[in-house]
Design an enzyme around this catalytic site. Structure first.
Site, PDB file in Angstrom:
ATOM      1  N   ASP A 116       0.857  -1.193   0.000  1.00 46.13           N
ATOM      2  CA  ASP A 116       0.000   0.000   0.000  1.00 46.13           C
ATOM      3  C   ASP A 116       0.894   1.245   0.000  1.00 46.13           C
ATOM      4  OD1 ASP A 116       0.798  -0.730   2.536  1.00 46.13           O
ATOM      5  OD2 ASP A 116      -1.185  -0.605   3.435  1.00 46.13           O
ATOM      6  N   GLU A 186      -5.499   3.953   3.935  1.00 48.04           N
ATOM      7  CA  GLU A 186      -5.869   4.637   5.174  1.00 48.04           C
ATOM      8  C   GLU A 186      -7.316   5.123   5.188  1.00 48.04           C
ATOM      9  OE1 GLU A 186      -4.256   4.509   7.733  1.00 48.04           O
ATOM     10  OE2 GLU A 186      -2.161   4.220   7.212  1.00 48.04           O
TER      11      GLU A 186
HETATM   12 ZN   LIG Z   1      -2.646   3.045   8.997  1.00 47.39          ZN
HETATM   13 ZN   LIG Z   2      -1.187   0.672   7.427  1.00 49.29          ZN
END
Ligand SMILES: [Zn+2]
Ligand SMILES: [Zn+2]
Length: 457
Positions: A116, A186
């Protein structure tokens, strides 16, 4: 609620063919750089959710250099449609910067490895020489500092290291390696944007999906593994208690929503304490309660914001229904019904619970124990945090997924934290979170590589 989002995404995708986001040229090349140099670059140059343009360009250039076939801009139309829906406009720089890098190596299984890319809206306070000094405006419009306080820079660096290893050791495996760089973890929407744009239909569907997440409570050199449910279903609920406002001195002429809201908050506590099996896990937290603005005025309404956590989907359903029931009947007990009944909306940025496939965990655990020794492999307890990585295992085909915890704390700081009066360790999402990069990255690359080699037999 999830269904509405999916339907919206599908409709938008049908309406417009997916064009890759314009390809930015990275300002810095990973070619010839050590993993430590790559880590420092990524740490110093963080980007917010759905704004990971340079990060994505940087990573995809390296994957191309390594011989992967790269498709960029995955989820771009979906993200722009979502921004329009939520904010009525698409901010400059907002887009779907997810990409897929595929390396075919003969017949065999397909393995997907995910990293990510996004950072958090925080001013960094680590004092590191490579600390971020960036400021930016989130797609929601708030301006702030930007920091890799969840360690997604560690994930990306480890992911590049793993790709480099697997390319160099191509003779040791067979099959298809699908490496994906995911945006916006997030805010819980990044994996959805990629799946909605055909991650599993336009590209080889994986037999397994693996990822790692750094851990702020485990020393570098250690790996944490949990089997089954390891992270929670995360729901956000907005609740508005309506009332009839008026003078604080004449309550008989009003229906006070503050008193009703207070009763609702108290009764909500029984959802976990009295209605949930003590062997099951659940959380109902009222994180915000806002109503009124003066001593002697009874307001017209009170707004509450809740986070609701569970593992099993049945528990989730029960909690959400319970919140509706309690709000409705507590209000009714005060004479507030019909158009004065509370309104409840369950937000559609739901993150599903993460279920680490037990067979996959068992297989990885045996391998990693052999490699690192049993002292370095910790059994991780489930947490009520959320990770949208879960979604890769939540499609109709229920692809087995596994997320490992990667210890990231310097051993010296960890030991000091255990001594009486020792400084507590900064948690993930703290402005002081500073992983110990070299041993963390080295362990992550090794762990991911040997797990991948085993799954690509
Ligand atoms: Zn996070
Ligand atoms: Zn994370």
């Amino acid at each position: 609620m999830k269904r509405t989002v999916l339907a919206l995404g599908a409709a938008m995708l049908a309406a417009c063919t997916t064009a890759p986001a314009s390809e930015a040229q990275p300002a810095f090349s990973a070619s010839g750089k050590t993993l430590r140099q790559i880590y420092e670059y990524l740490h110093k140059n963080p980007e917010l959710s759905f704004q990971e343009k340079n990060t994505s360009a940087f990573l995809s250039a390296e994957m191309k250099r390594l011989g992967f076939t790269v498709t960029t801009g995955l989820g771009d139309q979906w993200v722009k449609a979502r921004a329009m829906k939520e904010y009525g406009k698409v901010q400059d720089g907002v887009g779907g910067y997810g990409f897929v890098a595929v390396l075919q190596n003969g017949p065999g299984p397909t393995l997907m490895i995910r990293a990510d890319m996004d950072a958090l809206p925080l001013v960094e306070k680590t004092g590191l020489p490579y600390a971020s000094t960036f400021r930016d405006t989130a797609w929601s419009g708030e301006e702030s500092g930007v920091m890799h306080a969840c360690g997604h820079d560690i994930h990306m660096t480890t992911w590049i290291g793993t790709a480099r290893e697997l390319v160099a050791r191509k003779s040791e495996w067979k099959g298809t390696l699908v490496m994906i760089a995911q945006p916006a973890e997030e805010i819980g929407l990044g994996s959805m944007s990629m799946l909605e744009d055909g991650l599993y239909t336009r590209f080889p569907e994986p037999d397994h999906v693996i990822a790692l997440h750094d851990n702020a409570a485990l020393p570098a050199g250690y790996i944490g593994l949990g089997s089954g449910y390891v992270m929670a279903n995360v729901d956000s609920v907005d609740l508005t208690v309506k009332g009839v406002g008026g003078h604080g001195a004449y309550p008989q002429d009003t229906k006070d929503p503050i008193v009703v809201a207070a009763r609702i908050v108290t009764t909500l506590q029984t959802l976990v304490s009295r209605e949930t099996d003590p062997q099951d896990s659940a959380v109902v937290t009222v994180g915000a309660i806002n109503g009124g603005f003066k001593h002697n005025i009874i307001p017209d309404e009170v707004k509450l914001q809740l986070t609701v956590r569970s593992f099993a989907d049945a528990t989730r359903e029960k909690l959400l229904k319970g919140i509706e029931r309690i709000a409705k009947y507590e209000a009714m007990a005060a004479g507030l019904e019909g158009d004065k009944a509370p309104t409840i909306s369950i937000k559609d940025d739901y993150t599903p619970s993460l279920y680490n496939d037990p067979k996959l965990v068992e297989r990885a655990s045996a391998l990693l124990t052999k490699e690192f020794g049993s002292a370095k492999i910790a059994t991780a307890s489930p947490t009520m945090g959320g990770e949208d990585f879960a979604r890769f295992g939540r499609t109709a085909d229920k692809v087995p997924v596994m997320l490992m915890w990667l210890g990231a704390v310097s051993q010296a700081k960890y030991d000091a934290s255990l001594r009486p009066g020792g400084a507590p360790l900064p948690s993930l999402h703290s402005s002081g979170f500073a992983p110990d990069p070299d041993p963390t990255i080295a362990t992550g690359v090794k762990a991911m590589t040997i797990t991948a080699l085993d799954l690509l037999k």
